[in-house]
Design an enzyme around this catalytic site. Sequence first.
Site, short mmCIF file in Angstrom:
data_model
loop_
_atom_site.label_atom_id
_atom_site.label_comp_id
_atom_site.label_asym_id
_atom_site.label_seq_id
_atom_site.Cartn_x
_atom_site.Cartn_y
_atom_site.Cartn_z
N SER A 21 0.82 -1.22 0.00
CA SER A 21 0.00 0.00 0.00
C SER A 21 0.85 1.27 0.00
O SER A 21 1.83 1.39 0.73
CB SER A 21 -0.92 0.01 1.23
OG SER A 21 -1.57 1.27 1.30
N LYS A 72 -13.59 -4.20 2.57
CA LYS A 72 -14.44 -3.03 2.30
C LYS A 72 -15.93 -3.28 2.53
O LYS A 72 -16.66 -2.35 2.86
CB LYS A 72 -14.24 -2.55 0.85
CG LYS A 72 -12.95 -1.77 0.65
CD LYS A 72 -12.94 -1.17 -0.75
CE LYS A 72 -11.64 -0.48 -1.04
NZ LYS A 72 -11.62 0.14 -2.37
N ALA A 134 -17.73 -6.42 -12.91
CA ALA A 134 -18.98 -6.09 -12.20
C ALA A 134 -18.87 -6.49 -10.73
O ALA A 134 -19.84 -6.91 -10.12
CB ALA A 134 -20.16 -6.79 -12.86
#
Length: 279
Positions: A21, A72, A134
């Site tokens: 990160s 998340k 998607a």
Amino acid sequence: MLDETVRIDRYGVMGYPISHSRSPVIHRLFALQTSQNLQYELLQVAPGKLDQAVQQFQRTGGKGLNVTAPHKTAIARLCDQLSERATLAGAVNTVVFRENEIYGDNTDGVGLLRDLTHNQQLGLRGKNILILGAGGATRGIVGPLLSLSPHSLVIANRSIEKAEALVEIFENRGAVSACRFDEVPTELSYDLIINATSAGVNGETPPYPEAAVSAKTICYDLSYGLTPTPFSVWGKEHNAVRSVMGWGMLVEQAAESFHIWRGVRPDTAPVLKQIAITA
Ligand code: ATR
């Protein structure tokens, strides 16, 4: 005398894996630029350990968190209140620990919009957009993209059901449709193709729809890397007018989180430049 570390506000990013990160570097540069006294940590949290890690972080003076894959969606359930855009995205990437509640927001979509419209100088009103993939990443950006009133937004996915499910969520917000990769309507001339699949990250190259690229198409990979991602290479090879990776979105979503936490908006341009140089 009080230990200096006690008074520094703590922030961090939780994910798994997390060592790659760039968020700590970005937030430290923002803090330096805006003279904010804070620390920002890299927090590796394995799946199944999120509740515990969040509680501990909050107990030990944590003020806010960024949350990335694979947490998340799970973090949204730990929040007492969610912003409208986090609810719509079905995911949280920014957490604020308030006195009596945990607040969840999502700055990914606005980060992408800011990179496209401000940094890339791309107007999307009346334009044709194609999103490949998607999954969670797509769900987070469809609402914000539709808010710019494009002429059409096509979601192409390997598994058609997932693309169709997203269309059901968003069809009242604009002209959105679903198809498989080999069914992408080619009568539309796409101004923007966004890769939101995780294929490149896993070293896979799906059959990206070649016929969808024209000389006016911008290819935008939500993924980014130290070397060009497979999709950004693909875009260049198919003569897209521009083919970029998502460094800009990364820095812009971070700036939005920083603003939510500190009430100060950092200047992203020098940070983006520095990140790109050190990338
Ligand atoms: P994220 O949160 O990054 O979006 P995700 O929710 O797991 O991750 O979604 C990954 C997306 O990448 C999905 O659209 C997935 O397609 P499927 O829905 O058909 O699984 C897509 N994807 C991953 N690997 C792929 C591959 N090799 N070819 C095509 N699509 C791929």
